[in-house]
Design a protein around this motif. Structure first.
Motif, PDB file in Angstrom:
ATOM      1  N   HIS A   4       0.857  -1.179   0.000  1.00 22.05           N
ATOM      2  CA  HIS A   4       0.000   0.000   0.000  1.00 22.05           C
ATOM      3  C   HIS A   4       0.890   1.225   0.000  1.00 22.05           C
ATOM      4  CE1 HIS A   4      -3.982   1.692   0.835  1.00 22.05           C
ATOM      5  NE2 HIS A   4      -4.408   0.474   0.642  1.00 22.05           N
ATOM      6  N   PRO A   5       0.451   2.337  -0.575  1.00 21.76           N
ATOM      7  CA  PRO A   5       1.282   3.546  -0.547  1.00 21.76           C
ATOM      8  C   PRO A   5       1.583   3.974   0.888  1.00 21.76           C
ATOM      9  CG  PRO A   5      -0.653   3.845  -1.952  1.00 21.76           C
ATOM     10  CD  PRO A   5      -0.811   2.531  -1.249  1.00 21.76           C
ATOM     11  N   PHE A  31      -0.309  -5.946   2.433  1.00 27.50           N
ATOM     12  CA  PHE A  31      -1.539  -6.700   2.626  1.00 27.50           C
ATOM     13  C   PHE A  31      -1.418  -8.104   2.064  1.00 27.50           C
ATOM     14  CE2 PHE A  31      -2.991  -2.403   3.071  1.00 27.50           C
ATOM     15  CZ  PHE A  31      -4.028  -2.485   3.970  1.00 27.50           C
ATOM     16  N   ASN A  32      -2.103  -9.021   2.706  1.00 29.51           N
ATOM     17  CA  ASN A  32      -2.303 -10.374   2.205  1.00 29.51           C
ATOM     18  C   ASN A  32      -3.809 -10.522   2.081  1.00 29.51           C
ATOM     19  OD1 ASN A  32      -2.305 -13.032   1.548  1.00 29.51           O
ATOM     20  ND2 ASN A  32      -1.201 -13.735   3.355  1.00 29.51           N
ATOM     21  N   GLU A 104      -6.516  -5.620  12.283  1.00 34.97           N
ATOM     22  CA  GLU A 104      -7.626  -4.671  12.241  1.00 34.97           C
ATOM     23  C   GLU A 104      -7.186  -3.247  11.932  1.00 34.97           C
ATOM     24  OE1 GLU A 104      -9.661  -5.049  15.923  1.00 34.97           O
ATOM     25  OE2 GLU A 104     -10.261  -7.117  15.523  1.00 34.97           O
ATOM     26  N   LEU A 105      -5.889  -2.985  11.846  1.00 36.40           N
ATOM     27  CA  LEU A 105      -5.432  -1.611  11.596  1.00 36.40           C
ATOM     28  C   LEU A 105      -5.994  -1.052  10.305  1.00 36.40           C
ATOM     29  CD1 LEU A 105      -1.748  -1.552  12.812  1.00 36.40           C
ATOM     30  CD2 LEU A 105      -3.643  -0.204  13.667  1.00 36.40           C
ATOM     31  N   GLY A 106      -6.257  -1.908   9.344  1.00 35.02           N
ATOM     32  CA  GLY A 106      -6.861  -1.453   8.097  1.00 35.02           C
ATOM     33  C   GLY A 106      -8.317  -1.078   8.248  1.00 35.02           C
TER      34      GLY A 106
END
Length: 131
Positions: A4-5, A31-32, A104-106
């Motif tokens: 991710h940027p 990410f996965n 969960e940070l996303g």
């Protein structure tokens, strides 16, 4: 895995309701699928930190917490504008207590950080930064 940027955060600090400067951090995520596989937080620098020493300038360090895992920068002596440029990897591991928090940070996750003056052990606090 998908990267991710990078995101740059400038987080204001306060002490007893008083402005106490800011810390700039860079967040990089991998990410996965839809969950974060790895989070790298680079504590870049502090700006205009409040001086808490009597005879010289503060000796700041920065603590970063994700879930229950805390990382800490080196102490930089006699400065109100520290340039740490220290990167910390937070990677979930099977059965690890903070794996769920990291994943969960996303989705409305939180990052906490404190800047301390090593001599007087008083934190310049910030509100948790929403990622």
């Amino acid at each position: 895995l998908k990267s991710h940027p990078s995101r740059i955060l400038k987080v204001p600090l306060t002490l007893e309701g008083q402005k106490a400067g800011a810390v700039r951090m860079i967040l990089e995520t991998t990410f996965n699928g839809a969950v974060i596989d790895k989070l790298t937080i680079t504590v870049n620098d502090g700006m205009d930190l409040l001086n808490k020493d009597v005879k010289s300038l503060s000796d700041p360090l920065c603590q970063v917490t994700v879930g229950h895992v805390m990382r800490e920068t080196a102490v930089l002596s006699n400065t109100l504008s520290p340039r740490w440029k220290e990167a910390f990897d937070f990677t979930p591991e099977a059965k690890d207590e903070y794996a769920a928090a990291l994943r969960e940070l996303g989705h409305e996750g939180h990052l906490k950080q404190h800047v301390w003056d090593m001599d007087c052990h008083r934190a310049l606090r910030s509100r948790p930064a929403k990622l």
